[in-house]
Design an enzyme around this catalytic site. Structure first.
Site, mmCIF file in Angstrom:
data_model
loop_
_atom_site.group_PDB
_atom_site.id
_atom_site.type_symbol
_atom_site.label_atom_id
_atom_site.label_comp_id
_atom_site.label_asym_id
_atom_site.label_seq_id
_atom_site.Cartn_x
_atom_site.Cartn_y
_atom_site.Cartn_z
ATOM 1 N N LYS A 1 44.247 87.946 27.021
ATOM 2 C CA LYS A 1 44.977 86.679 27.148
ATOM 3 C C LYS A 1 44.864 85.879 25.849
ATOM 4 C CE LYS A 1 44.457 86.704 32.130
ATOM 5 N NZ LYS A 1 43.692 86.277 33.312
ATOM 6 N N GLN B 1 38.833 82.350 34.567
ATOM 7 C CA GLN B 1 38.946 83.755 34.953
ATOM 8 C C GLN B 1 38.160 84.013 36.244
ATOM 9 O OE1 GLN B 1 40.883 86.153 33.313
ATOM 10 N NE2 GLN B 1 40.404 87.363 35.138
ATOM 11 N N ASP C 1 47.684 78.881 36.066
ATOM 12 C CA ASP C 1 47.588 80.046 36.960
ATOM 13 C C ASP C 1 48.364 79.804 38.261
ATOM 14 O OD1 ASP C 1 46.364 82.362 36.102
ATOM 15 O OD2 ASP C 1 44.324 81.629 36.423
#
Ligand code: NDP
Length: 284
Positions: free
Chosen positions: A53, A97, A120
């Protein structure tokens, strides 16, 4: 007939190129967008995802801020890290994460992220916005799948779509996005008894179970579109999805490969969401 491959890698590359151009324009007279990536602990898979990412951000000119915290970090300490990032005006998106170590409540952490930085799309308000058909951040994996379907100009309206898997990250938002485009959606899960029958009557099948060969050739109707979200390792340690790809390819009309399918699109959509978070801020 052999199925046409929906090339996620190439499509993701196109998307990244568009973002790169936009960021380059922005950089002429403003600061560039910034994504904060928080990693807690040493989970090797998470470390790889985070690295990818950050690399993707660098490639398109988005700034990344990497917050690496030890595995024994307390919930309180992680929440104060998020609070700091929430208050930092130069941070546009925050990604924590998952999974998190056991001592930390994932839900609490997700809810702590500012809604307008929740790239997200996991915050309850963004989840609610999707369910209600309102604007908000959409989770990256199902958004990537929708782009893949758009790329083949697939007419979703009135089609029967089956989503196998009902996680908050993939299955449920996927079903809602397909529904939004007027597909008739069925969601299957581990307790579903007639999976083969449901699959056989579906025009689109999205498989997100984390189990190899969840979808086999005898379950697919000719010409169906098969999207494989799964990431697994086979007995030889090779990366594979949830679909018996080689066999299903002989029946389906379109199929996504693993690797090179949904995975790269997920990262591309994270960049799209980060740019969107930035642009919304400057629009207000
Ligand atoms: P979860 O483990 O959270 O969910 C799996 C879902 O599949 C559950 O709803 C489960 O049912 C269902 N399921 C499990 N076995 C079967 C079965 N035999 N038949 C029907 N349904 C079944 O996984 P995620 O949704 O997070 O991820 C799914 C896969 O996608 C994983 O391989 C993951 O690594 C991959 N992934 C890939 C991404 C990418 O970018 N390519 C991004 C995110 C995930 P139940 O609810 O009843 O337990």
């Amino acid at each position: 007939m052999t199925a046409k491959i929906i090339d996620g890698k190439a499509l993701a590359q196109d998307t990244r190129q568009e973002i790169k151009q936009r960021v380059s324009q922005i950089s002429k007279n403003q600061r560039v967008p910034c994504l904060a990536v928080v990693l807690v602990g040493e989970n090797p898979a998470s470390a790889v995802y985070v690295r990818n990412k950050i690399k993707a951000c660098e490639e398109v000119g988005i700034k990344s801020l990497f917050e690496k915290l030890p595995a024994e970090t307390s919930e309180k300490d992680l929440l104060s890290c998020i609070d700091r990032l929430n208050k930092d005006d130069t941070v546009d998106g925050i990604l924590v994460q998952l999974p998190l170590p056991k001592q930390i409540s994932e839900q609490k952490v997700i809810e702590a992220i500012r809604v307008d930085k929740d790239v997200d799309g996991f915050h309850l308000i963004n989840v609610g916005a999707l369910a209600s058909g309102l604007d908000g951040f959409r989770p990256c994996t199902p958004s990537g799948v929708m782009r893949m379907l758009e790329s083949i100009n697939y007419p979703l309206s009135g089609k029967h779509a089956l989503v196998i898997g009902r996680s908050n990250i993939v299955g449920k938002p996927m079903a809602l996005m397909l529904l939004e485009k007027n597909a008739t959606v069925t969601i299957a899960h581990s307790k579903t008894v007639n999976l083969k029958e449901l699959a056989k009557s579906s025009d689109i099948i999205v498989v997100a179970t984390g189990r190899q060969k969840t979808l086999t050739a005898d379950m697919v109707k000719p010409d169906a579109v098969v999207i494989d979200v799964g990431i697994n390792r086979d007995a030889q340690g090779k990366l594979c999805g949830d679909v018996d790809t080689e066999a299903v390819m002989q029946i389906a009309g379109h199929i996504t490969p693993v690797p090179g399918g949904v995975g790269p699109m997920t990262i591309a959509m994270l960049l799209v969401n980060t740019l969107q978070a930035y642009e919304r801020k400057f629009k207000d």
